[in-house]
Scaffold this motif. Structure first.
Motif, PDB file in Angstrom:
ATOM      1  N   ALA A   1       0.777  -1.669   0.100  1.00 34.53           N
ATOM      2  CA  ALA A   1      -0.058  -0.515  -0.071  1.00 34.53           C
ATOM      3  C   ALA A   1       0.597   0.998  -0.471  1.00 34.53           C
ATOM      4  N   ALA A   2       0.488   2.313  -0.699  1.00 36.73           N
ATOM      5  CA  ALA A   2       0.995   3.265  -0.372  1.00 36.73           C
ATOM      6  C   ALA A   2       0.496   4.773  -0.698  1.00 36.73           C
ATOM      7  N   ALA A   3      -0.356   4.748  -0.587  1.00 39.22           N
ATOM      8  CA  ALA A   3      -1.249   5.972   0.024  1.00 39.22           C
ATOM      9  C   ALA A   3      -1.815   5.827   1.554  1.00 39.22           C
ATOM     10  N   ALA A   4      -2.602   4.313   1.692  1.00 45.03           N
ATOM     11  CA  ALA A   4      -3.392   3.927   2.343  1.00 45.03           C
ATOM     12  C   ALA A   4      -2.852   3.026   3.803  1.00 45.03           C
ATOM     13  N   GLU A   5      -2.358   3.088   4.768  1.00 46.89           N
ATOM     14  CA  GLU A   5      -1.878   2.491   6.054  1.00 46.89           C
ATOM     15  C   GLU A   5      -3.190   2.309   6.431  1.00 46.89           C
ATOM     16  N   SER A   6      -3.814   1.134   7.090  1.00 46.35           N
ATOM     17  CA  SER A   6      -3.971   0.811   8.246  1.00 46.35           C
ATOM     18  C   SER A   6      -3.331   0.928   9.630  1.00 46.35           C
ATOM     19  N   PRO A   7      -4.295   1.794  10.460  1.00 46.73           N
ATOM     20  CA  PRO A   7      -3.993   1.965  12.190  1.00 46.73           C
ATOM     21  C   PRO A   7      -2.563   1.253  12.459  1.00 46.73           C
ATOM     22  N   ASP A   8      -2.222  -0.139  12.569  1.00 50.37           N
ATOM     23  CA  ASP A   8      -1.712  -1.056  13.424  1.00 50.37           C
ATOM     24  C   ASP A   8      -0.453  -0.886  12.620  1.00 50.37           C
ATOM     25  N   GLN A   9      -0.999  -0.666  10.798  1.00 53.34           N
ATOM     26  CA  GLN A   9       0.511  -0.491  10.413  1.00 53.34           C
ATOM     27  C   GLN A   9       1.390   0.732  10.018  1.00 53.34           C
ATOM     28  N   ALA A  10       1.296   1.960  10.557  1.00 52.55           N
ATOM     29  CA  ALA A  10       1.604   3.385  10.541  1.00 52.55           C
ATOM     30  C   ALA A  10       2.535   3.465  10.888  1.00 52.55           C
ATOM     31  N   GLY A  11       3.401   3.482  10.390  1.00 48.77           N
ATOM     32  CA  GLY A  11       4.515   3.377  11.209  1.00 48.77           C
ATOM     33  C   GLY A  11       5.770   2.645  10.580  1.00 48.77           C
ATOM     34  N   GLY A  12       4.777   1.356  10.762  1.00 47.20           N
ATOM     35  CA  GLY A  12       5.418   0.302  10.769  1.00 47.20           C
ATOM     36  C   GLY A  12       6.144  -0.439   9.218  1.00 47.20           C
ATOM     37  N   GLN A  13       6.639  -1.400   8.471  1.00 47.20           N
ATOM     38  CA  GLN A  13       6.975  -1.756   7.600  1.00 47.20           C
ATOM     39  C   GLN A  13       5.995  -2.624   7.169  1.00 47.20           C
ATOM     40  N   GLN A  14       5.940  -1.975   6.061  1.00 44.84           N
ATOM     41  CA  GLN A  14       3.934  -3.003   5.431  1.00 44.84           C
ATOM     42  C   GLN A  14       4.852  -4.741   4.559  1.00 44.84           C
ATOM     43  N   LEU A  15       4.599  -5.804   4.861  1.00 44.60           N
ATOM     44  CA  LEU A  15       4.617  -6.711   4.194  1.00 44.60           C
ATOM     45  C   LEU A  15       3.434  -6.944   2.846  1.00 44.60           C
ATOM     46  N   PRO A  16       4.231  -7.451   2.248  1.00 40.41           N
ATOM     47  CA  PRO A  16       3.584  -7.752   0.473  1.00 40.41           C
ATOM     48  C   PRO A  16       2.644  -8.217   0.261  1.00 40.41           C
ATOM     49  N   GLU A  17       1.390  -8.261   0.373  1.00 42.70           N
ATOM     50  CA  GLU A  17      -0.483  -8.464   0.675  1.00 42.70           C
ATOM     51  C   GLU A  17      -0.909  -9.538  -0.391  1.00 42.70           C
ATOM     52  N   ASP A  18      -1.669 -10.374  -0.881  1.00 43.79           N
ATOM     53  CA  ASP A  18      -2.468 -10.418  -1.357  1.00 43.79           C
ATOM     54  C   ASP A  18      -3.702 -10.186  -2.090  1.00 43.79           C
ATOM     55  N   TYR A  19      -4.639  -9.728  -3.140  1.00 47.57           N
ATOM     56  CA  TYR A  19      -5.615  -8.949  -2.748  1.00 47.57           C
ATOM     57  C   TYR A  19      -6.819  -9.556  -4.232  1.00 47.57           C
ATOM     58  N   LEU A  20      -7.776  -9.684  -3.991  1.00 46.69           N
ATOM     59  CA  LEU A  20      -8.081 -10.160  -5.011  1.00 46.69           C
ATOM     60  C   LEU A  20      -9.417  -9.302  -5.575  1.00 46.69           C
ATOM     61  N   LEU A  21      -9.336  -8.884  -7.140  1.00 47.14           N
ATOM     62  CA  LEU A  21      -9.034  -7.372  -7.810  1.00 47.14           C
ATOM     63  C   LEU A  21     -10.910  -7.541  -8.467  1.00 47.14           C
ATOM     64  N   VAL A  22     -11.603  -6.653  -8.153  1.00 46.68           N
ATOM     65  CA  VAL A  22     -13.147  -6.838  -8.342  1.00 46.68           C
ATOM     66  C   VAL A  22     -13.180  -5.627  -9.081  1.00 46.68           C
ATOM     67  N   SER A  23     -13.009  -5.847 -10.101  1.00 50.51           N
ATOM     68  CA  SER A  23     -13.834  -3.917 -11.518  1.00 50.51           C
ATOM     69  C   SER A  23     -15.037  -4.355 -11.510  1.00 50.51           C
ATOM     70  N   ILE A  24     -15.395  -3.263 -10.815  1.00 52.19           N
ATOM     71  CA  ILE A  24     -17.125  -2.459  -9.930  1.00 52.19           C
ATOM     72  C   ILE A  24     -17.283  -1.464 -11.407  1.00 52.19           C
ATOM     73  N   PRO A  25     -18.447  -2.316 -12.006  1.00 55.63           N
ATOM     74  CA  PRO A  25     -18.895  -1.579 -12.879  1.00 55.63           C
ATOM     75  C   PRO A  25     -18.418   0.444 -13.235  1.00 55.63           C
ATOM     76  N   PRO A  26     -18.076   1.153 -14.062  1.00 53.67           N
ATOM     77  CA  PRO A  26     -17.630   0.657 -15.140  1.00 53.67           C
ATOM     78  C   PRO A  26     -16.563  -0.541 -15.353  1.00 53.67           C
TER      79      PRO A  26
END
Length: 90
Positions: free
Chosen positions: A9-34
Protein backbone atom coordinates in the motif's frame (compact mmCIF):
# COMPACT_ATOMS: atom_id res chain seq x y z
CA UNK A 1 -10.90 -13.20 -11.78
CA UNK A 2 -7.58 -11.55 -10.98
CA UNK A 3 -5.32 -11.69 -7.94
CA UNK A 4 -2.78 -8.96 -7.23
CA UNK A 5 0.20 -10.71 -5.64
CA UNK A 6 2.84 -9.11 -3.43
CA UNK A 7 1.16 -5.72 -3.25
CA UNK A 8 2.25 -2.90 -0.98
CA UNK A 9 0.00 0.00 0.00
CA UNK A 10 1.43 3.36 -1.02
CA UNK A 11 -1.22 5.84 0.09
CA UNK A 12 -3.38 4.12 2.68
CA UNK A 13 -2.12 2.40 5.78
CA UNK A 14 -4.20 0.76 8.42
CA UNK A 15 -3.62 2.16 11.94
CA UNK A 16 -1.78 -0.97 13.07
CA UNK A 17 0.69 -0.63 10.17
CA UNK A 18 1.26 3.13 10.39
CA UNK A 19 4.93 3.86 10.86
CA UNK A 20 5.87 0.19 10.56
CA UNK A 21 7.11 -1.83 7.65
CA UNK A 22 4.32 -3.21 5.50
CA UNK A 23 4.56 -6.76 4.28
CA UNK A 24 3.48 -7.59 0.73
CA UNK A 25 -0.10 -8.79 0.53
CA UNK A 26 -2.32 -10.52 -1.99
CA UNK A 27 -5.66 -9.02 -3.02
CA UNK A 28 -8.58 -10.26 -5.08
CA UNK A 29 -9.33 -7.59 -7.69
CA UNK A 30 -13.02 -6.98 -8.27
CA UNK A 31 -13.84 -4.73 -11.21
CA UNK A 32 -16.88 -2.60 -10.45
CA UNK A 33 -18.96 -1.12 -13.32
CA UNK A 34 -17.99 0.70 -15.35
CA UNK A 35 -15.67 -2.25 -15.78
CA UNK A 36 -11.93 -1.64 -15.66
CA UNK A 37 -10.06 -3.84 -18.14
CA UNK A 38 -7.65 -5.95 -16.10
CA UNK A 39 -6.80 -8.48 -18.82
CA UNK A 40 -4.23 -6.23 -20.51
CA UNK A 41 -2.25 -5.91 -17.25
CA UNK A 42 -1.69 -9.61 -16.47
CA UNK A 43 1.92 -10.17 -15.27
CA UNK A 44 2.67 -6.43 -15.44
CA UNK A 45 3.65 -4.15 -12.55
CA UNK A 46 0.64 -1.92 -11.86
CA UNK A 47 -0.71 0.74 -9.52
CA UNK A 48 -4.32 0.03 -8.55
CA UNK A 49 -6.72 2.62 -7.17
CA UNK A 50 -9.80 1.39 -5.37
CA UNK A 51 -11.48 0.57 -2.12
CA UNK A 52 -9.95 -2.18 0.04
CA UNK A 53 -12.25 -4.42 2.05
CA UNK A 54 -11.81 -7.42 4.28
CA UNK A 55 -13.06 -10.88 3.27
CA UNK A 56 -16.83 -11.12 3.62
CA UNK A 57 -17.21 -7.34 3.40
CA UNK A 58 -17.52 -5.26 0.26
CA UNK A 59 -17.93 -6.62 -3.25
CA UNK A 60 -18.58 -10.33 -3.57
CA UNK A 61 -15.87 -12.42 -5.18
CA UNK A 62 -16.63 -13.54 -8.72
CA UNK A 63 -18.46 -16.81 -9.28
CA UNK A 64 -15.98 -19.64 -9.34
CA UNK A 65 -13.66 -18.16 -6.72
CA UNK A 66 -12.01 -20.87 -4.62
CA UNK A 67 -11.81 -20.86 -0.80
CA UNK A 68 -8.37 -19.18 -0.75
CA UNK A 69 -9.54 -16.40 -3.08
CA UNK A 70 -12.63 -15.82 -0.93
CA UNK A 71 -10.43 -15.53 2.18
CA UNK A 72 -8.17 -12.66 1.03
CA UNK A 73 -8.81 -8.94 1.12
CA UNK A 74 -10.47 -7.39 -1.92
CA UNK A 75 -9.99 -4.24 -3.92
CA UNK A 76 -13.00 -2.77 -5.72
CA UNK A 77 -10.94 -1.46 -8.64
CA UNK A 78 -11.57 2.09 -9.83
CA UNK A 79 -8.49 2.43 -12.04
CA UNK A 80 -5.28 0.65 -13.04
CA UNK A 81 -2.07 2.29 -14.23
CA UNK A 82 0.72 0.23 -15.76
CA UNK A 83 4.13 0.92 -14.23
CA UNK A 84 6.21 -1.69 -16.09
CA UNK A 85 5.82 -4.49 -18.64
CA UNK A 86 6.83 -7.13 -16.07
CA UNK A 87 6.40 -7.69 -12.36
CA UNK A 88 10.12 -7.70 -11.58
CA UNK A 89 10.73 -4.13 -12.84
CA UNK A 90 10.99 -1.47 -10.14
Amino acid sequence: MFVLRGASAAAAESPDQAGGQQLPEDYLLVSIPPAVSLETHVNHRVAVTGVVSDPGVGPAPPAGANAAEKAIRRIAVKSVKELAQNCAAR
